[in-house]
Design a protein around this motif. Structure first.
Motif, short mmCIF file in Angstrom:
data_model
loop_
_atom_site.label_atom_id
_atom_site.label_comp_id
_atom_site.label_asym_id
_atom_site.label_seq_id
_atom_site.Cartn_x
_atom_site.Cartn_y
_atom_site.Cartn_z
N ILE A 143 -78.92 -53.45 60.84
CA ILE A 143 -78.09 -54.57 61.29
C ILE A 143 -76.62 -54.26 61.04
CG2 ILE A 143 -77.59 -57.02 60.92
CD1 ILE A 143 -80.49 -57.41 60.17
N ILE A 144 -76.34 -53.49 59.97
CA ILE A 144 -74.97 -53.11 59.64
C ILE A 144 -74.58 -51.91 60.50
CG2 ILE A 144 -73.39 -52.40 57.81
CD1 ILE A 144 -75.39 -53.61 55.82
N PRO A 145 -73.61 -52.03 61.39
CA PRO A 145 -73.26 -50.90 62.26
C PRO A 145 -72.69 -49.72 61.47
CG PRO A 145 -72.38 -52.98 63.09
CD PRO A 145 -72.86 -53.24 61.71
N TYR A 146 -72.91 -48.55 61.97
CA TYR A 146 -72.37 -47.30 61.45
C TYR A 146 -72.90 -46.97 60.05
CZ TYR A 146 -69.09 -46.76 65.30
OH TYR A 146 -68.54 -46.60 66.54
N PHE A 147 -72.62 -47.80 59.04
CA PHE A 147 -72.94 -47.48 57.67
C PHE A 147 -74.35 -47.91 57.27
CE2 PHE A 147 -68.35 -48.47 57.93
CZ PHE A 147 -67.85 -47.21 57.67
N GLY A 148 -74.97 -48.80 58.05
CA GLY A 148 -76.28 -49.32 57.69
C GLY A 148 -77.35 -48.26 57.50
N LEU B 3 -64.83 -52.88 57.78
CA LEU B 3 -64.17 -52.77 56.48
C LEU B 3 -63.47 -54.07 56.09
CD1 LEU B 3 -62.68 -49.16 56.77
CD2 LEU B 3 -64.75 -49.88 55.57
N VAL B 4 -62.76 -54.67 57.04
CA VAL B 4 -62.06 -55.92 56.75
C VAL B 4 -63.06 -57.06 56.51
CG1 VAL B 4 -60.47 -57.64 57.66
CG2 VAL B 4 -60.00 -55.23 58.00
N GLY B 5 -64.11 -57.11 57.33
CA GLY B 5 -65.13 -58.15 57.15
C GLY B 5 -65.82 -58.04 55.80
N GLN B 6 -66.13 -56.82 55.38
CA GLN B 6 -66.77 -56.64 54.06
C GLN B 6 -65.82 -57.02 52.94
OE1 GLN B 6 -66.22 -54.24 51.48
NE2 GLN B 6 -67.99 -54.99 50.31
N ILE C 211 -63.49 -59.29 53.00
CA ILE C 211 -63.24 -60.74 52.95
C ILE C 211 -64.53 -61.52 52.67
CG2 ILE C 211 -62.44 -62.73 54.28
CD1 ILE C 211 -60.58 -60.86 55.79
N PHE C 212 -65.61 -61.21 53.40
CA PHE C 212 -66.83 -62.01 53.33
C PHE C 212 -67.95 -61.32 52.57
CE2 PHE C 212 -64.71 -63.18 57.36
CZ PHE C 212 -64.46 -64.51 57.08
N GLY C 213 -67.73 -60.12 52.04
CA GLY C 213 -68.79 -59.43 51.31
C GLY C 213 -69.85 -58.87 52.25
N PHE C 214 -71.12 -59.00 51.82
CA PHE C 214 -72.21 -58.43 52.60
C PHE C 214 -72.28 -59.02 54.00
CE2 PHE C 214 -76.60 -58.99 54.10
CZ PHE C 214 -76.95 -57.65 54.27
N TRP C 215 -72.11 -60.34 54.11
CA TRP C 215 -72.22 -60.97 55.43
C TRP C 215 -71.10 -60.52 56.35
CZ3 TRP C 215 -76.74 -62.74 56.40
CH2 TRP C 215 -77.52 -63.29 55.39
N GLY C 216 -69.98 -60.07 55.77
CA GLY C 216 -68.90 -59.56 56.60
C GLY C 216 -69.28 -58.29 57.34
#
Length: 451
Positions: A312-317, A376-379, A381-386
């Motif tokens: 579900i996590i793009p690229y790094f998942g 990177l910005v979403g993580q 600010i919002f942590g895992f859900w970002g």
């Protein structure tokens, strides 16, 4: 007594000063009571968390429900189709800008209540069946993994002890230092247990009780959220109509039309990406399970679920899911770690080049750089859900900024395409014609050659 004439200019200044002073006082009071305000906001969010869960569940399952309602049960229960509502009068402008009334027939919110109810029921049965089936299949593998870990601990300790003993024989000084470190560590551990852990056992039990209560509360919120989701799925057209009615009653028609159009764009960008990502992750998990089962990789179901969930996590998942999967497989067969790594690399290349573009398409409109930036910005600010919502959320902001820039450029008579600015140095102010950068550099080089 002489009365001065009322001056509207002074009245405007007075009202402005009053509003500014009032807002300043309110801002100071809010900043001085910021902790109380944040605590109140947290309690309010906690109180409406079942509604939030329900809206999220309904939003994710809405495409599935509509698929069953239109494609699977589209020709079923036809005798229960709702009749068209009575005619109502609406205002309409004629070609001469005169207002006249026209009668139209309103479409019912739910054309077939039984079809909608059956579609919702089938959707929840399938979702619960998948979740329960995965849990029932994973628990035995988790139990086997834990039993294997417990059974292998003595052998791990024996190997480490033998390794340390061999080192002691060849390097006595190292052995003395290690023994000293071990003795100091055991002494510190004993002191920590006697001074910190044991006296605070009552507090830890309280923390444990609070944790259990929080888990129970979360489960209850999810249950109530499912009930809310059912109501939302059943009456989503009514809720949408009520929101539109409120919007058009509060602001002008022009602004309301713009907001409705923008919300549709946000839904297409955000909703399609989230739904497509979930489908893509499910497909990746199924392919991983099939291939690993054929290849004889241990814990195939467990590692497939891990890889599907982290996809579900793009690229790094995939890299995040690969680490715990390799640890599990290594406990059973170190050689299979290489096989599993090769399988994951092949599946991820297949997914990136074929599966994901077919499912997601160009739903975000972002380049690879902006995708990584959004993650990177979403993580941050919002942590895992970002990691999950960062991309569609940034895509919405990016689209709004792109529309704003395009409108400004068109208003100035400048080209809207980025390619038009590739070889441009400046635009002439008098006629807005571009000055070529390559021509300017060539002219400067020719001027230097002459000198």
């Amino acid at each position: 007594m002489k009365f001065y004439r009322w001056n509207k200019h002074y009245l405007g200044w007075g009202i402005t000063a009053f509003v500014v002073i009032s807002l300043s006082i309110i801002l100071v009071m809010m900043l001085s009571n910021l902790d109380s305000i944040l605590d109140g906001i947290g309690k309010f969010i906690g109180a409406i968390s079942p509604i939030i869960y329900g809206l999220i569940i309904a939003y994710l399952l809405s495409p599935v429900v509509m698929t069953f309602e239109t494609r699977v049960f589209g020709k079923s229960f036809t005798k229960y189709d709702a009749k068209v509502s009575p005619k109502v009068k609406v205002r309409k402008k004629t070609e001469t800008d005169e207002i006249e009334h026209e009668e139209i027939e309103l479409k019912p919110y739910v054309t077939n209540k039984i079809r909608r109810g059956v579609s919702i029921a089938v959707t929840f049965v399938i979702v619960f069946g998948i979740i329960i089936g995965m849990i029932a299949a994973m628990i035995p593998q988790l139990t086997t993994t834990l039993k294997m870990l417990v059974a292998n601990i003595p052998s791990y300790i024996t190997n480490i002890t033998q390794w340390v003993t061999d080192i002691f024989q060849e390097y006595p000084n190292v052995g003395e230092q290690i023994n000293s470190i071990i003795n100091d560590s055991l002494s510190q551990l004993q002191n920590y247990l006697s001074t910190d852990i044991i006296p605070k056992m009552g507090d830890y039990l309280g923390f444990l009780t609070n944790g259990i209560m929080n888990i129970v509360g979360t489960i209850m919120n999810i249950i109530f959220g499912i009930v809310v989701a059912i109501y939302c799925l059943y009456s989503k057209e009514l809720f949408s109509a009520q929101l539109k009615k409120t919007l058009y009653s509060a602001i002008s028609v022009k602004r309301a039309n713009r907001i409705v159009t923008d919300m549709r764009k946000i839904h297409r960008s955000f909703g399609n990406f989230i739904t497509g990502t979930l489908i893509d992750s499910f497909v990746v998990g199924c392919i991983t399970f099939i291939v690993t089962t054929i290849a004889g990789v241990p814990f195939s179901l467990l590692v497939s679920v891990i890889m599907g969930f982290t996809n579900i996590i793009p690229y790094f998942g995939p890299f995040i899911g690969l680490v715990p999967s390799l640890i599990l497989i290594f406990m059973e067969s170190p050689v299979m770690c290489i096989v599993f790594t090769i399988i994951v690399l092949v599946i991820q290349n297949l997914n990136g080049n074929i599966i994901s573009p077919k499912i997601l398409g160009g739903s975000t409109g972002l380049t690879s750089f902006w995708v990584i930036f959004a993650i990177l910005v979403g993580q941050g600010i919002f942590g895992f859900w970002g990691l999950i919502i960062g991309i569609p959320l940034f895509a919405v902001i990016f689209s709004a900024a792109k529309t704003f820039i395009t409108n400004k450029l068109e208003a100035k008579g400048l080209p809207r395409s980025s390619a038009a600015y590739t070889d441009v140095d400046v635009f002439r102010e008098e006629d807005l014609t571009p000055v070529s950068l390559s021509d300017k550099l060539a002219a400067e080089q020719a001027e230097k050659t002459k000198k």
